[in-house]
Write a protein that holds these residues in place. Structure first.
Motif, short mmCIF file in Angstrom:
data_model
loop_
_atom_site.label_atom_id
_atom_site.label_comp_id
_atom_site.label_asym_id
_atom_site.label_seq_id
_atom_site.Cartn_x
_atom_site.Cartn_y
_atom_site.Cartn_z
N GLN A 291 0.81 -1.21 0.00
CA GLN A 291 0.00 0.00 0.00
C GLN A 291 0.85 1.27 0.00
O GLN A 291 0.36 2.33 -0.37
CB GLN A 291 -0.95 0.00 1.20
N SER A 292 2.10 1.15 0.39
CA SER A 292 3.00 2.31 0.41
C SER A 292 3.75 2.50 -0.89
O SER A 292 4.56 3.42 -1.01
CB SER A 292 4.00 2.16 1.57
N CYS A 293 3.50 1.63 -1.87
CA CYS A 293 4.15 1.75 -3.18
C CYS A 293 3.23 2.49 -4.14
O CYS A 293 2.19 1.95 -4.55
CB CYS A 293 4.48 0.36 -3.74
N PRO A 294 3.57 3.70 -4.53
CA PRO A 294 2.66 4.52 -5.36
C PRO A 294 2.39 3.96 -6.74
O PRO A 294 1.37 4.28 -7.35
CB PRO A 294 3.38 5.87 -5.44
N GLN A 295 3.27 3.11 -7.25
CA GLN A 295 3.08 2.59 -8.61
C GLN A 295 2.11 1.40 -8.65
O GLN A 295 1.71 0.98 -9.74
CB GLN A 295 4.43 2.19 -9.22
N ILE A 296 1.76 0.85 -7.50
CA ILE A 296 0.80 -0.26 -7.46
C ILE A 296 -0.62 0.31 -7.47
O ILE A 296 -1.01 1.05 -6.58
CB ILE A 296 1.03 -1.14 -6.23
N ASP A 297 -1.38 -0.03 -8.50
CA ASP A 297 -2.74 0.50 -8.65
C ASP A 297 -3.75 -0.24 -7.78
O ASP A 297 -4.72 0.36 -7.31
CB ASP A 297 -3.19 0.38 -10.11
N LYS A 298 -3.56 -1.54 -7.62
CA LYS A 298 -4.54 -2.34 -6.90
C LYS A 298 -3.84 -3.55 -6.29
O LYS A 298 -2.91 -4.09 -6.88
CB LYS A 298 -5.64 -2.81 -7.86
N ILE A 299 -4.30 -3.94 -5.10
CA ILE A 299 -3.77 -5.14 -4.43
C ILE A 299 -4.86 -6.20 -4.46
O ILE A 299 -6.01 -5.93 -4.13
CB ILE A 299 -3.36 -4.84 -2.98
N VAL A 300 -4.47 -7.41 -4.86
CA VAL A 300 -5.41 -8.52 -4.97
C VAL A 300 -4.92 -9.68 -4.12
O VAL A 300 -3.76 -10.09 -4.24
CB VAL A 300 -5.56 -8.98 -6.44
N ILE A 301 -5.79 -10.19 -3.27
CA ILE A 301 -5.47 -11.37 -2.46
C ILE A 301 -6.38 -12.51 -2.88
O ILE A 301 -7.60 -12.39 -2.83
CB ILE A 301 -5.63 -11.08 -0.95
N ASP A 302 -5.78 -13.58 -3.33
CA ASP A 302 -6.49 -14.80 -3.72
C ASP A 302 -6.41 -15.76 -2.54
O ASP A 302 -5.31 -16.14 -2.12
CB ASP A 302 -5.81 -15.37 -4.97
N THR A 303 -7.56 -16.15 -1.98
CA THR A 303 -7.53 -16.97 -0.77
C THR A 303 -8.79 -17.79 -0.60
O THR A 303 -9.84 -17.47 -1.18
CB THR A 303 -7.31 -16.08 0.47
N ASP A 304 -8.68 -18.84 0.21
CA ASP A 304 -9.84 -19.61 0.64
C ASP A 304 -10.09 -19.40 2.13
O ASP A 304 -10.87 -20.12 2.74
CB ASP A 304 -9.62 -21.11 0.36
N SER A 305 -9.42 -18.40 2.71
CA SER A 305 -9.45 -18.19 4.15
C SER A 305 -10.52 -17.19 4.57
O SER A 305 -10.43 -16.00 4.21
CB SER A 305 -8.09 -17.72 4.66
N PRO A 306 -11.51 -17.61 5.35
CA PRO A 306 -12.49 -16.64 5.86
C PRO A 306 -11.86 -15.65 6.82
O PRO A 306 -12.30 -14.50 6.92
CB PRO A 306 -13.53 -17.53 6.56
N ASP A 307 -10.82 -16.06 7.54
CA ASP A 307 -10.14 -15.16 8.48
C ASP A 307 -9.45 -14.02 7.73
O ASP A 307 -9.55 -12.85 8.11
CB ASP A 307 -9.12 -15.93 9.31
N ILE A 308 -8.73 -14.37 6.67
CA ILE A 308 -8.03 -13.35 5.89
C ILE A 308 -9.03 -12.41 5.22
O ILE A 308 -8.86 -11.19 5.23
CB ILE A 308 -7.12 -14.02 4.84
N ALA A 309 -10.10 -12.97 4.66
CA ALA A 309 -11.11 -12.14 4.01
C ALA A 309 -11.76 -11.18 5.00
O ALA A 309 -11.97 -10.00 4.70
CB ALA A 309 -12.17 -13.04 3.36
#
Length: 226
Positions: free
Chosen positions: A42-60
């Motif tokens: 999130q501190s990298c200005p060149q990254i437009d979007k962060i995507v997390i692929d997961t099966d974890s309800p805790d992480i979601a």
């Protein structure tokens, strides 16, 4: 559909065979492990979007509360197995979120700094398209032998100093940057002309086993005052 320039991907499974619950286990200053890398991205200005692929309800659930701008992709059942190739997971992810380029990292690299990730991104774009992809490596200068006790990178009869040996480079799994088009065509996050981005060993600590978690946790606390 919005087409981004650079999307960051961080796949995570709920279960971990060797370090149970490692992705959401408290690390360093008490934050769950995966929060450290999300904060870095999130501190990298060149990254437009962060995507997390997961099966974890805790992480979601944690992302919904703390990182509402992070896109959560539910991993399909056919990609849940521990033996599923990472390239298959990434192909699914890039089909869901359109971007010209993608950056992939892991939650298990919590010592990587914002400065290093920014430098990797800047290095890639400064050298593209001469280099069509980038992956991070750690320099290794030591005496290697194969399983038949044959010297690989040195002459056993001439024991020069290890720091004078020609370096080998270990793929440390911290950063991969690649073009979406190339990934679809080659089914590989590493292109035909990859740039080897060298990282300091201290930042490249990867957590695969319990001893790795303890070492990285100790380094974090000693170097960052936690």
């Amino acid at each position: 559909m919005t087409r981004h320039k650079l999307v960051a991907l961080m796949p995570m499974r709920h279960s971990s065979e060797r370090v149970p619950g490692k992705n959401y286990r408290p690390f360093g200053d008490g934050r769950p492990l995966f929060h450290h890398m999300v904060d870095v991205m999130q501190s990298c200005p060149q990254i437009d979007k962060i995507v997390i692929d997961t099966d974890s309800p805790d992480i979601a659930a944690q992302c919904a509360e703390k990182y509402p701008d992070v896109v959560i992709l539910d991993r399909p059942e056919h990609l849940l197995g521990g033996m599923t190739p990472m390239n298959d997971v990434l192909l699914h992810d890039i089909s869901e979120v359109d971007s010209e380029f993608y950056l992939q990292t892991h939650s298990t690299n919590p010592l990587m700094t914002v400065e290093t990730l920014n430098k990797a991104i800047e290095t890639f774009f400064a050298n593209y398209p001469i280099y069509d992809s980038l992956f991070s490596v750690t320099r290794v200068q030591t005496r290697f032998w194969d399983s038949l006790a044959r010297a690989i990178n040195h002459n056993p009869n001439i024991l020069i100093r290890t720091q004078d040996l020609p370096p080998f480079y270990e793929e440390n799994s911290c950063v991969y940057i690649f073009e979406g088009k190339c990934m679809k065509e080659r089914h590989n996050r590493i292109g035909l002309r990859p740039y080897l981005f060298e990282m300091e060993r201290l930042e490249a600590q990867d957590i695969d086993e319990e001893i790795d978690f303890r070492i990285a946790d100790l380094i974090f606390k000693q170097t960052r005052g936690a």
